[in-house]
Scaffold this motif. Sequence first.
Motif, short mmCIF file in Angstrom:
data_model
loop_
_atom_site.label_atom_id
_atom_site.label_comp_id
_atom_site.label_asym_id
_atom_site.label_seq_id
_atom_site.Cartn_x
_atom_site.Cartn_y
_atom_site.Cartn_z
N ALA A 192 10.77 -123.00 49.20
CA ALA A 192 10.03 -122.13 48.29
C ALA A 192 9.74 -120.79 48.97
CB ALA A 192 8.72 -122.79 47.88
N GLY A 193 9.93 -119.70 48.22
CA GLY A 193 9.59 -118.39 48.75
C GLY A 193 10.56 -117.87 49.78
N VAL A 194 11.88 -117.97 49.47
CA VAL A 194 12.88 -117.55 50.45
C VAL A 194 12.79 -116.05 50.74
CG1 VAL A 194 14.75 -117.02 48.84
CG2 VAL A 194 15.29 -117.94 51.10
N GLU A 195 12.11 -115.27 49.86
CA GLU A 195 11.96 -113.83 50.14
C GLU A 195 11.16 -113.59 51.42
OE1 GLU A 195 8.47 -115.09 47.71
OE2 GLU A 195 10.65 -115.33 47.51
N ARG A 196 10.34 -114.56 51.84
CA ARG A 196 9.63 -114.42 53.11
C ARG A 196 10.59 -114.41 54.28
NH1 ARG A 196 5.63 -119.03 53.67
NH2 ARG A 196 4.95 -117.80 55.47
N LEU A 197 11.67 -115.19 54.17
CA LEU A 197 12.70 -115.17 55.20
C LEU A 197 13.44 -113.84 55.19
CD1 LEU A 197 14.23 -118.73 54.64
CD2 LEU A 197 12.44 -118.08 56.26
N LEU A 198 13.71 -113.33 53.98
CA LEU A 198 14.43 -112.07 53.85
C LEU A 198 13.61 -110.90 54.39
CD1 LEU A 198 15.84 -112.69 50.28
CD2 LEU A 198 17.19 -112.55 52.38
N GLY A 199 12.30 -111.06 54.42
CA GLY A 199 11.45 -110.02 54.98
C GLY A 199 11.52 -109.93 56.48
#
Length: 354
Positions: free
Chosen positions: A192-199
């Motif tokens: 969940a929340g893969v955008e945190r990895l992309l950040g």
Amino acid sequence: MRVLVVDDDAVFREELSELLRDDAHAVSVAPSVAKALESLEGEEFDVVLTDLKMPRQTGLDLLREVRARWPRTAVVMVTGYATVETALDAMKHGAFDYVRKPFRIEQVRETLRLVGQEQEFESPAEAGRDPVREAESLAASGRHEVLFFGEPAPPAGPHLRVEPLDPENLVGISDSTVAFLAEHANGAVVVAGVERLLGRHRLEDVVRVLDRLRTELAGHGPLRVSFNPRRVPPPVAVALGGAVASEETHATLEALANPIRRRSLQRLAEGPAAFGVVMQSAGLDDSPKMSFHVRKLLDAGLIHHDGDLYRLTSRGDAAVRLLSDATFLPPSGDSSNLAFPKQRPAGRRPSHPP
């Protein structure tokens, strides 16, 4: 567009870079493969325009490095007429395109426009889904032991294990999954929340980890990945969808991502056509290059050759419907992998972008 021009000929290198700057591109230059790699390690580029024949290391050497380390960066070969066969071989190994010397600036502009179209390949504005409910549903089915990464997390319970998502530690996600699957042959994973990895990491590094998770989960259970659609632009959503998709869906996504192949499919959706007609519809005047793209569509099972005519297969028909509906992510189901936009909680509307 961020462009890296690589050529050992200083005059050609500077002339091309100036023309591209006149078109408002951000351009860097490098005289060799070694210097190009230094530039790539220091900043991100959308496309690398590289001469094919250079001393010591060639454009093919650079292509191999870029594909391995920066797979989302397009590589375009600049080649003489005598080396077109080698340029086609480069396309087979992942080059986006080639431009022949002496080139016309219109050719380069068209190629960069096609690169942009591929990067802007959009995913649908699907109805959002709740990753917590996805995990709970998989666990409740009794068919899967579920490993959940992310926040907010569901309460741990039967068939459901929860671990925090550490954005700094990509490798840890893979390691935890491998250990979990060693204990549970029917394991499934929800991130969940893969955008945190992309950040914290480059897109290609995140995609590489998701692709590894998909491979590890083959024969076990599904992989589900959620993202915040306000923080993940459509091209990134497509990249995530391709990373978690089955090999068959991944091949279709790859075929559809190229604008020349999309034009070809859309023409064949109107009816069978000869090679020359398809090439004209694709906007090409280069038979070897068109043959390469036709072969890609044949290999993906999207078209077939019937005498002098090319026709869509049933899978090709489905691909055209994907294009028409702008629906590029794989379907959901208990056994399917899926990347999906996170559903916004009802009644909550942020006053500004998160």
